[in-house]
Design an enzyme around this catalytic site. Structure first.
Site, PDB file in Angstrom:
ATOM      1  N   GLY A  16      -5.118 -10.581  -7.926  1.00 15.68           N
ATOM      2  CA  GLY A  16      -5.367  -9.160  -7.783  1.00 15.68           C
ATOM      3  C   GLY A  16      -5.235  -8.698  -9.221  1.00 15.68           C
ATOM      4  O   GLY A  16      -5.128  -7.547  -9.424  1.00 15.68           O
ATOM      5  N   ALA A  17      -5.934  -9.447 -10.155  1.00 17.75           N
ATOM      6  CA  ALA A  17      -5.745  -9.090 -11.489  1.00 17.75           C
ATOM      7  C   ALA A  17      -6.979  -8.461 -12.045  1.00 17.75           C
ATOM      8  O   ALA A  17      -7.065  -7.990 -13.422  1.00 17.75           O
ATOM      9  CB  ALA A  17      -5.442 -10.358 -12.278  1.00 17.75           C
ATOM     10  N   SER A  18      -8.224  -8.235 -11.405  1.00 16.95           N
ATOM     11  CA  SER A  18      -9.205  -7.663 -11.921  1.00 16.95           C
ATOM     12  C   SER A  18      -9.130  -6.311 -12.271  1.00 16.95           C
ATOM     13  O   SER A  18      -9.953  -5.707 -13.184  1.00 16.95           O
ATOM     14  CB  SER A  18     -10.541  -8.046 -11.034  1.00 16.95           C
ATOM     15  OG  SER A  18     -10.247  -7.282  -9.752  1.00 16.95           O
ATOM     16  N   SER A 145       5.272  -1.408  -1.722  1.00 19.26           N
ATOM     17  CA  SER A 145       4.904  -0.026  -1.940  1.00 19.26           C
ATOM     18  C   SER A 145       5.979   0.627  -1.303  1.00 19.26           C
ATOM     19  O   SER A 145       6.745   0.011  -0.584  1.00 19.26           O
ATOM     20  CB  SER A 145       3.379   0.379  -1.222  1.00 19.26           C
ATOM     21  OG  SER A 145       3.288   1.569  -1.119  1.00 19.26           O
ATOM     22  N   TYR A 158      -2.034  -0.227   6.219  1.00 12.64           N
ATOM     23  CA  TYR A 158      -1.363  -0.679   4.843  1.00 12.64           C
ATOM     24  C   TYR A 158      -0.067  -0.429   4.969  1.00 12.64           C
ATOM     25  O   TYR A 158       0.785  -1.242   4.661  1.00 12.64           O
ATOM     26  CB  TYR A 158      -2.082   0.404   3.895  1.00 12.64           C
ATOM     27  CG  TYR A 158      -1.337   0.123   2.476  1.00 12.64           C
ATOM     28  CD1 TYR A 158      -2.171  -0.889   1.645  1.00 12.64           C
ATOM     29  CD2 TYR A 158      -0.508   0.906   1.889  1.00 12.64           C
ATOM     30  CE1 TYR A 158      -1.995  -1.254   0.285  1.00 12.64           C
ATOM     31  CE2 TYR A 158       0.141   0.595   0.691  1.00 12.64           C
ATOM     32  CZ  TYR A 158      -0.685  -0.352   0.008  1.00 12.64           C
ATOM     33  OH  TYR A 158      -0.304  -0.482  -1.432  1.00 12.64           O
TER      34      TYR A 158
END
Length: 313
Positions: A16-18, A145, A158
């Site tokens: 999830g690095a973009s 989270s 979520y």
């Protein structure tokens, strides 16, 4: 006691690095001398990230991956070992979401958020653990989270996924301890962070969504991740408001219910009209948001109690 390598000696996979937290974290690891493997669905975002790292004399490579597919997640770990010979730290930050009343969310949409936000993290641990065991130590760092501690209205998929992630990590952590395997398992629990997340998720509110202010900058989460990569850490809440919410939830969930009835609905709506049909990243990547920060810098505040997470067990 698990002893982790200095960051400069690590090979780190960041999923999830973009954009957002993952992108900031990759830049920070590379700046400290780690070799990084970055993964996401957005190839333009990954290419620009690797170019930025290499321009600063860092080492990085990328691989495309949709985290809802186990084989694609496994390929990230495989690429790290094939390219750099080992894997020391796994950072999992990929996420998506839908802001809508529960009754307006389809079964397919709800399942997709679970597949990405919960199952993707499970697949990450499955892919990374065999290689971390080969090294005899390492760190699994999962971006959860504060919604893993307290669910919010309009975010039922979520919040469900993040609660599931907390349960999974608790189980896994104890199993590794029972086997005396020196791999740390960390849950990073950010409060509301100024990333492009709210630009990219699907909304059925009629307007562009927002987190309930205030916001914190992504750099604060990256600080926590880099700390956990060198210091075995169980949980790390990022942001003073997150710690307050966690405390209130422990003291009186019904009080938090009441507070969220008052602020949780209007507080997640901007005044910017946005259609349900607007591009979103739930089922496929979207372009234009391959950056660290979102649109809410003006709502960001500093956090003063981060030191608490470094002294508490």
């Amino acid at each position: 006691m698990t002893k982790l390598k200095p960051i400069a000696q690590q090979v780190v996979a960041i999923v999830g690095a973009s954009s957002g937290i993952g992108r900031e974290t990759a830049l920070r690891f590379a700046a400290k001398g780690a070799k990084v493997v970055v993964a996401a669905r957005s190839e333009p975002g990954l290419i620009s990230l690797v170019e930025e790292i290499k321009a600063a004399k860092g080492e990085a490579t990328y691989i495309l991956a949709d985290v809802s597919e186990f084989q694609q997640v496994k390929a990230i770990a495989d690429k790290a070992v094939a390219t750099y010979g080992r894997l020391d730290t796994w950072v999992h930050a990929a996420a998506t979401g839908i802001l809508a009343p529960f009754e307006q969310i389809t079964p397919e949409e709800f399942k997709r958020v679970i597949d990405v936000v919960l199952m993707g993290q499970v697949y990450g641990a499955m892919a990374a653990l065999p290689y971390l065991k080969q090294e005899g130590r390492g760190a699994l760092i999962h971006i959860s989270s504060v919604e893993g501690r307290r669910s919010l209205p309009l975010q039922s998929p979520y919040s469900s996924a993040k609660h599931g992630l907390e349960g999974f990590l608790e189980s896994l952590r104890v199993e590794l301890q029972h086997e005396n395997i020196p791999i740390s398992v960390t849950s990073i629990l950010p409060a509301v962070i100024n990333t492009p997340y709210y630009n990219k998720v699907k909304t059925k509110l009629g307007v562009k969504p927002t987190g309930i202010p205030p916001y914190y900058q992504p750099s604060l989460v990256a600080d926590a991740i880099l700390y956990a990569a060198e210091h075995p850490t169980r949980d790390y809440i990022v942001g003073d408001v997150g710690r307050v919410l966690d405390l209130l939830q422990r003291l009186s969930p019904s009080l938090v219910d009441t507070l969220l009835v008052l602020v949780g609905f209007q507080g997640q709506r901007t005044k910017e009209v946005k259609s349900e049909d607007a591009p979103n990243n739930v089922f496929a990547p979207i372009t234009g948001y391959d950056k660290v920060e979102g649109d809410f810098r003006h709502w960001t505040i500093p956090s003063f109690t981060e030191w608490l997470e470094k002294i508490l067990p």
